[in-house]
Design a protein around this motif. Sequence first.
Motif, PDB file in Angstrom:
ATOM      1  N   PRO A  78      -3.118   4.895   6.497  1.00  0.00           N
ATOM      2  CA  PRO A  78      -4.367   5.297   5.882  1.00  0.00           C
ATOM      3  C   PRO A  78      -4.769   4.243   4.863  1.00  0.00           C
ATOM      4  CG  PRO A  78      -2.847   6.662   5.192  1.00  0.00           C
ATOM      5  CD  PRO A  78      -2.065   5.971   6.265  1.00  0.00           C
ATOM      6  N   VAL A  79      -3.915   3.555   4.283  1.00  0.00           N
ATOM      7  CA  VAL A  79      -4.379   2.558   3.321  1.00  0.00           C
ATOM      8  C   VAL A  79      -4.827   1.333   3.619  1.00  0.00           C
ATOM      9  CG1 VAL A  79      -3.089   1.011   1.311  1.00  0.00           C
ATOM     10  CG2 VAL A  79      -2.195   3.585   1.815  1.00  0.00           C
ATOM     11  N   LEU A  80      -4.186   0.902   4.846  1.00  0.00           N
ATOM     12  CA  LEU A  80      -4.411  -0.198   5.565  1.00  0.00           C
ATOM     13  C   LEU A  80      -6.062  -0.129   6.206  1.00  0.00           C
ATOM     14  CD1 LEU A  80      -3.769  -3.264   6.274  1.00  0.00           C
ATOM     15  CD2 LEU A  80      -2.967  -2.158   8.672  1.00  0.00           C
TER      16      LEU A  80
ATOM     17  N   ALA B  56      -0.030   1.918  -4.065  1.00  0.00           N
ATOM     18  CA  ALA B  56       0.933   3.239  -4.367  1.00  0.00           C
ATOM     19  C   ALA B  56      -0.084   4.373  -4.581  1.00  0.00           C
ATOM     20  CB  ALA B  56       1.517   3.030  -5.645  1.00  0.00           C
ATOM     21  N   THR B  57      -1.140   4.355  -5.424  1.00  0.00           N
ATOM     22  CA  THR B  57      -2.117   5.029  -5.666  1.00  0.00           C
ATOM     23  C   THR B  57      -2.551   5.743  -4.511  1.00  0.00           C
ATOM     24  OG1 THR B  57      -2.615   4.264  -7.864  1.00  0.00           O
ATOM     25  CG2 THR B  57      -4.109   6.007  -7.087  1.00  0.00           C
TER      26      THR B  57
ATOM     27  N   ALA C  49      -3.207   9.801   0.047  1.00  0.00           N
ATOM     28  CA  ALA C  49      -3.235   9.811   1.440  1.00  0.00           C
ATOM     29  C   ALA C  49      -2.170  10.995   1.895  1.00  0.00           C
ATOM     30  CB  ALA C  49      -2.997   8.491   2.356  1.00  0.00           C
ATOM     31  N   MET C  50      -0.902  11.049   1.153  1.00  0.00           N
ATOM     32  CA  MET C  50       0.212  11.949   1.258  1.00  0.00           C
ATOM     33  C   MET C  50       0.032  13.398   0.785  1.00  0.00           C
ATOM     34  SD  MET C  50       3.034   9.429   0.557  1.00  0.00           S
ATOM     35  CE  MET C  50       4.494  10.217   0.645  1.00  0.00           C
ATOM     36  N   GLY C  51      -1.395  13.231  -0.118  1.00  0.00           N
ATOM     37  CA  GLY C  51      -1.756  14.587  -0.719  1.00  0.00           C
ATOM     38  C   GLY C  51      -0.798  14.939  -1.816  1.00  0.00           C
ATOM     39  N   VAL C  52      -0.341  13.669  -2.555  1.00  0.00           N
ATOM     40  CA  VAL C  52       0.539  14.089  -3.836  1.00  0.00           C
ATOM     41  C   VAL C  52      -0.242  13.519  -5.054  1.00  0.00           C
ATOM     42  CG1 VAL C  52       2.869  13.207  -4.746  1.00  0.00           C
ATOM     43  CG2 VAL C  52       2.453  13.574  -2.271  1.00  0.00           C
TER      44      VAL C  52
END
Length: 424
Positions: A32-34, A395-396, A401-404
Amino acid sequence: MPVMTAIPNEIKDPSLAPQGKKQIEWANRDMPVLAQIRERFAKEKPFAGIRIAACCHITKETANLARTLQAGGAETVLIASNPLSTQDDVAASLVQDYNVSVYALKGESVETYTKHVNIALDHKPQIIIDDGSDVVATLVKERPDLITDMIGSTEETTTGIVRLQAMEKDGKLPWPAIAVNDAQTKHFFDNRYGTGQSTMDGIIRATNILLAGKNVVVVGYGWCGKGCAMRARGLGANVIVTEINPIRAIEAVMDGFRVMPMTEAAKEGDVFVTVTGNRHVIDKKHFEAMKDGAIVCNSGHFDLELNLEALAAMSKGRQQIREFMEEFTMSNGRRVLVLGEGRLINLAAAEGHPASVMDMSFANQALAVEYLVKNKGKLSNNVHVLPASFDHDIATLKLQAMGVSIDVLTSEMTEYMNSWTVGT
């Protein structure tokens, strides 16, 4: 036989493209970041008119990096960085479905690999994305006429960065190079969690052995070695680490592993994994000391970590046992099994790193290329690390994307952290 299409390429079989596209789309779900970077690049076109030569493992994850560069307007050609790491269906899909020039075949010879390096240089790249610095070194040594076109290069591996630093030391680095591998969101995660899992995956696919109870020798305790040792222990193996760096050796001891010289480890190991980036870390004397049936593989960039020429010379016979397993028989009857021809076992026998970790690595690559373009003519001809803000942003995005969610500093905390007048 390779089939030529309208797009310049050399791939194994265009008919593999439908499966390759499914693989690329599957990997994209976990990147998702890319994907967010690709969406921005599609709007801003930061690479319009820029020629890029990328020497990478041609995997489904790399395909999504290629799509991201293409979305930014780049004219890109891809070649394989390792003879056994190409996923032929992915290469076919890149050509057939995404209009990307690819020169890569799983199992290609050294001669074909060298030919492909020169084809990539014929593209007259302005930016090189390298994986081991072979393309950079070839350009500097054999094609110096192309230096004037170059904006800079990026490097994915520890091995390649060592070569770039040697070039810099000798005054032979003619452009700025970005050490992508040194980004925290690359080596902390890709090298440790990616290499750790995919190396064990490659060993198991190649052998189908049970690792629980085996003595697994991890040669080198850098980030890749840490990952391999951690995952081998997680599978129940008794892990031995060999090192030349006393600090890393202490770290391995305090992480709970046995540490000893390779000459001693050679006598005890059932499975050996090299992850040093150096030459002949398993040599003739080590092969001579190994148990009958010892299994040897490499997860460092080049197969030179294993002295396979010495092993072949010591052997009275050799035979292929499984697709990625070759058995060498010594004159005294002892057998040593080499996996994946000594090449990257996680890519030779498995599929390389999972997409979720390559999401961060290739986000770094994409942003590194953008950084070079935006700073054309402003950076010195040295090896550079990406600004720390890039790591923070990647990292953010990954956490989101991981819901953290994580905490943020209050104004009082910020004031305290930036003050020397407030004591305890």
